[in-house]
Write a protein that holds these residues in place. Sequence first.
Motif, PDB file in Angstrom:
ATOM      1  N   GLY A  70       0.797  -1.216   0.000  1.00 32.76           N
ATOM      2  CA  GLY A  70       0.000   0.000   0.000  1.00 32.76           C
ATOM      3  C   GLY A  70       0.827   1.261   0.000  1.00 32.76           C
ATOM      4  O   GLY A  70       0.287   2.368   0.141  1.00 32.76           O
ATOM      5  N   ASP A  71       2.154   1.128  -0.160  1.00 32.00           N
ATOM      6  CA  ASP A  71       3.027   2.299  -0.183  1.00 32.00           C
ATOM      7  C   ASP A  71       3.084   2.952  -1.560  1.00 32.00           C
ATOM      8  O   ASP A  71       3.530   4.087  -1.691  1.00 32.00           O
ATOM      9  CB  ASP A  71       4.444   1.911   0.249  1.00 32.00           C
ATOM     10  CG  ASP A  71       4.502   1.452   1.699  1.00 32.00           C
ATOM     11  OD1 ASP A  71       3.620   1.885   2.473  1.00 32.00           O
ATOM     12  OD2 ASP A  71       5.400   0.661   2.048  1.00 32.00           O
ATOM     13  N   ARG A  72       2.700   2.224  -2.589  1.00 35.12           N
ATOM     14  CA  ARG A  72       2.585   2.762  -3.943  1.00 35.12           C
ATOM     15  C   ARG A  72       1.165   2.521  -4.425  1.00 35.12           C
ATOM     16  O   ARG A  72       0.592   1.470  -4.141  1.00 35.12           O
ATOM     17  CB  ARG A  72       3.569   2.082  -4.917  1.00 35.12           C
ATOM     18  CG  ARG A  72       4.986   2.632  -4.896  1.00 35.12           C
ATOM     19  CD  ARG A  72       5.865   1.863  -5.881  1.00 35.12           C
ATOM     20  NE  ARG A  72       7.183   2.454  -6.032  1.00 35.12           N
ATOM     21  CZ  ARG A  72       7.523   3.347  -6.949  1.00 35.12           C
ATOM     22  NH1 ARG A  72       6.612   3.754  -7.825  1.00 35.12           N
ATOM     23  NH2 ARG A  72       8.739   3.834  -7.012  1.00 35.12           N
ATOM     24  N   PRO A  73       0.584   3.469  -5.144  1.00 33.68           N
ATOM     25  CA  PRO A  73      -0.792   3.262  -5.616  1.00 33.68           C
ATOM     26  C   PRO A  73      -0.853   2.208  -6.719  1.00 33.68           C
ATOM     27  O   PRO A  73       0.105   2.029  -7.476  1.00 33.68           O
ATOM     28  CB  PRO A  73      -1.189   4.642  -6.152  1.00 33.68           C
ATOM     29  CG  PRO A  73       0.105   5.266  -6.560  1.00 33.68           C
ATOM     30  CD  PRO A  73       1.118   4.785  -5.552  1.00 33.68           C
ATOM     31  N   ASN A  74      -1.975   1.530  -6.807  1.00 32.41           N
ATOM     32  CA  ASN A  74      -2.226   0.587  -7.890  1.00 32.41           C
ATOM     33  C   ASN A  74      -2.798   1.390  -9.056  1.00 32.41           C
ATOM     34  O   ASN A  74      -4.004   1.598  -9.167  1.00 32.41           O
ATOM     35  CB  ASN A  74      -3.206  -0.499  -7.442  1.00 32.41           C
ATOM     36  CG  ASN A  74      -3.454  -1.544  -8.514  1.00 32.41           C
ATOM     37  OD1 ASN A  74      -3.231  -1.297  -9.700  1.00 32.41           O
ATOM     38  ND2 ASN A  74      -3.913  -2.708  -8.108  1.00 32.41           N
ATOM     39  N   LEU A  75      -1.917   1.847  -9.935  1.00 34.18           N
ATOM     40  CA  LEU A  75      -2.338   2.736 -11.003  1.00 34.18           C
ATOM     41  C   LEU A  75      -3.089   2.002 -12.114  1.00 34.18           C
ATOM     42  O   LEU A  75      -3.837   2.638 -12.862  1.00 34.18           O
ATOM     43  CB  LEU A  75      -1.132   3.479 -11.576  1.00 34.18           C
ATOM     44  CG  LEU A  75      -0.471   4.478 -10.621  1.00 34.18           C
ATOM     45  CD1 LEU A  75       0.704   5.173 -11.303  1.00 34.18           C
ATOM     46  CD2 LEU A  75      -1.476   5.516 -10.127  1.00 34.18           C
ATOM     47  N   GLN A  76      -2.912   0.701 -12.221  1.00 39.21           N
ATOM     48  CA  GLN A  76      -3.727  -0.058 -13.175  1.00 39.21           C
ATOM     49  C   GLN A  76      -5.192   0.043 -12.768  1.00 39.21           C
ATOM     50  O   GLN A  76      -6.070   0.381 -13.586  1.00 39.21           O
ATOM     51  CB  GLN A  76      -3.304  -1.525 -13.226  1.00 39.21           C
ATOM     52  CG  GLN A  76      -4.112  -2.331 -14.242  1.00 39.21           C
ATOM     53  CD  GLN A  76      -4.078  -3.824 -13.968  1.00 39.21           C
ATOM     54  OE1 GLN A  76      -4.027  -4.244 -12.809  1.00 39.21           O
ATOM     55  NE2 GLN A  76      -4.088  -4.631 -15.020  1.00 39.21           N
ATOM     56  N   ALA A  77      -5.469  -0.232 -11.494  1.00 38.60           N
ATOM     57  CA  ALA A  77      -6.840  -0.148 -10.992  1.00 38.60           C
ATOM     58  C   ALA A  77      -7.362   1.282 -11.057  1.00 38.60           C
ATOM     59  O   ALA A  77      -8.535   1.515 -11.385  1.00 38.60           O
ATOM     60  CB  ALA A  77      -6.904  -0.668  -9.562  1.00 38.60           C
ATOM     61  N   GLN A  78      -6.501   2.252 -10.774  1.00 40.71           N
ATOM     62  CA  GLN A  78      -6.918   3.659 -10.801  1.00 40.71           C
ATOM     63  C   GLN A  78      -7.300   4.084 -12.213  1.00 40.71           C
ATOM     64  O   GLN A  78      -8.282   4.810 -12.403  1.00 40.71           O
ATOM     65  CB  GLN A  78      -5.791   4.539 -10.266  1.00 40.71           C
ATOM     66  CG  GLN A  78      -6.177   6.008 -10.123  1.00 40.71           C
ATOM     67  CD  GLN A  78      -5.066   6.816  -9.473  1.00 40.71           C
ATOM     68  OE1 GLN A  78      -4.333   6.324  -8.609  1.00 40.71           O
ATOM     69  NE2 GLN A  78      -4.922   8.059  -9.904  1.00 40.71           N
ATOM     70  N   ALA A  79      -6.537   3.630 -13.204  1.00 42.51           N
ATOM     71  CA  ALA A  79      -6.847   3.975 -14.598  1.00 42.51           C
ATOM     72  C   ALA A  79      -8.222   3.457 -14.988  1.00 42.51           C
ATOM     73  O   ALA A  79      -9.026   4.176 -15.592  1.00 42.51           O
ATOM     74  CB  ALA A  79      -5.787   3.399 -15.531  1.00 42.51           C
ATOM     75  N   VAL A  80      -8.507   2.225 -14.630  1.00 42.40           N
ATOM     76  CA  VAL A  80      -9.789   1.617 -14.971  1.00 42.40           C
ATOM     77  C   VAL A  80     -10.928   2.320 -14.238  1.00 42.40           C
ATOM     78  O   VAL A  80     -12.032   2.479 -14.776  1.00 42.40           O
ATOM     79  CB  VAL A  80      -9.761   0.109 -14.642  1.00 42.40           C
ATOM     80  CG1 VAL A  80     -11.135  -0.515 -14.830  1.00 42.40           C
ATOM     81  CG2 VAL A  80      -8.737  -0.601 -15.524  1.00 42.40           C
ATOM     82  N   ALA A  81     -10.666   2.788 -13.019  1.00 44.92           N
ATOM     83  CA  ALA A  81     -11.694   3.482 -12.245  1.00 44.92           C
ATOM     84  C   ALA A  81     -11.948   4.892 -12.769  1.00 44.92           C
ATOM     85  O   ALA A  81     -13.085   5.377 -12.752  1.00 44.92           O
ATOM     86  CB  ALA A  81     -11.281   3.543 -10.777  1.00 44.92           C
ATOM     87  N   GLU A  82     -10.905   5.574 -13.249  1.00 45.90           N
ATOM     88  CA  GLU A  82     -11.027   6.983 -13.602  1.00 45.90           C
ATOM     89  C   GLU A  82     -11.417   7.233 -15.054  1.00 45.90           C
ATOM     90  O   GLU A  82     -11.980   8.286 -15.367  1.00 45.90           O
ATOM     91  CB  GLU A  82      -9.710   7.710 -13.310  1.00 45.90           C
ATOM     92  CG  GLU A  82      -9.393   7.825 -11.831  1.00 45.90           C
ATOM     93  CD  GLU A  82      -8.114   8.600 -11.572  1.00 45.90           C
ATOM     94  OE1 GLU A  82      -7.460   9.032 -12.558  1.00 45.90           O
ATOM     95  OE2 GLU A  82      -7.773   8.770 -10.389  1.00 45.90           O
ATOM     96  N   ILE A  83     -11.120   6.318 -15.959  1.00 46.96           N
ATOM     97  CA  ILE A  83     -11.426   6.555 -17.362  1.00 46.96           C
ATOM     98  C   ILE A  83     -12.925   6.718 -17.544  1.00 46.96           C
ATOM     99  O   ILE A  83     -13.728   6.057 -16.882  1.00 46.96           O
ATOM    100  CB  ILE A  83     -10.881   5.421 -18.258  1.00 46.96           C
ATOM    101  CG1 ILE A  83     -10.994   5.814 -19.738  1.00 46.96           C
ATOM    102  CG2 ILE A  83     -11.569   4.096 -17.969  1.00 46.96           C
ATOM    103  CD1 ILE A  83     -10.268   4.870 -20.672  1.00 46.96           C
ATOM    104  N   GLY A  84     -13.302   7.635 -18.430  1.00 42.93           N
ATOM    105  CA  GLY A  84     -14.705   7.949 -18.592  1.00 42.93           C
ATOM    106  C   GLY A  84     -15.270   7.522 -19.934  1.00 42.93           C
ATOM    107  O   GLY A  84     -14.544   7.079 -20.829  1.00 42.93           O
ATOM    108  N   PRO A  85     -16.582   7.657 -20.083  1.00 43.51           N
ATOM    109  CA  PRO A  85     -17.232   7.330 -21.354  1.00 43.51           C
ATOM    110  C   PRO A  85     -16.638   8.143 -22.503  1.00 43.51           C
ATOM    111  O   PRO A  85     -16.319   9.325 -22.338  1.00 43.51           O
ATOM    112  CB  PRO A  85     -18.695   7.720 -21.114  1.00 43.51           C
ATOM    113  CG  PRO A  85     -18.863   7.702 -19.632  1.00 43.51           C
ATOM    114  CD  PRO A  85     -17.539   8.132 -19.069  1.00 43.51           C
ATOM    115  N   GLY A  86     -16.480   7.490 -23.650  1.00 42.38           N
ATOM    116  CA  GLY A  86     -15.958   8.182 -24.821  1.00 42.38           C
ATOM    117  C   GLY A  86     -14.456   8.299 -24.871  1.00 42.38           C
ATOM    118  O   GLY A  86     -13.899   8.799 -25.853  1.00 42.38           O
TER     119      GLY A  86
END
Length: 238
Positions: A70-86
């Motif tokens: 947990g000392d580094r963010p999981n940016l793979q998961a963050q990308a999937v969570a943040e990407i939006g429609p279109g």
Amino acid sequence: MHALSDDVRRKLMGVSVPAVVSLLWRNGYKNTMLFGPRPVNPNTNRFVGTAFTVRTIPVREDFVDAQNRGDRPNLQAQAVAEIGPGEVLVVAMDGETRTAFMGDIMSTHLAVKGVAAVVTDGSVSDAAMIATIPLPVIAGGNAATTYLSHRYVTDLNVPVGLAGVAVCPGDVLMGDANGVVVIPADMAETIADLAVERELLEEFVLARVKDGAPLIGTYPPNEETLAAFEAWRKAEGR
């Protein structure tokens, strides 16, 4: 990042990748078409969307250990969570195809979110299942190995190199059966308008060629052909 208007998106959805590549070339952009990545599902390959970029580097064990703690963010998961429609998920993996960034469950989630496409020069996992999902996925290969075996996500929404082409956040990616092209964000509206005009002219020229017109003077069109095109266009109300 630049917003992509519905009008520009509609225009680009109605033209071809070769037309756009040619127009970008004429406007000084020589390196815009991806070579290598191919559609996982050839029946689902037309898309237009803005780039949400993911940068990866070769994996290093201490990075993975830090992420697991947990000392580094999981940016793979963050990308999937943040990407939006279109938007288009653009995953730069330096052509590393021995590892998969995502599989069918993640692809399904992105399709439900309304993501326009996924484009990567790396691999995906379970391409057979992804091919059944109504989401354009353009990838360099198919591998069952988790991406942490060879790659590690370090940055989101930064300029990346994808299959030898520079992609900035907000750039417009367009795909069809011919391939994928990257349109710089500030050129999207101009290229969309030019491409619509180009496709209309080529429609007219192709009809003439089918009717037996000589290629010389018809394509590329000379002044006489262009004048005939303008008359045809006026008559057709186009």
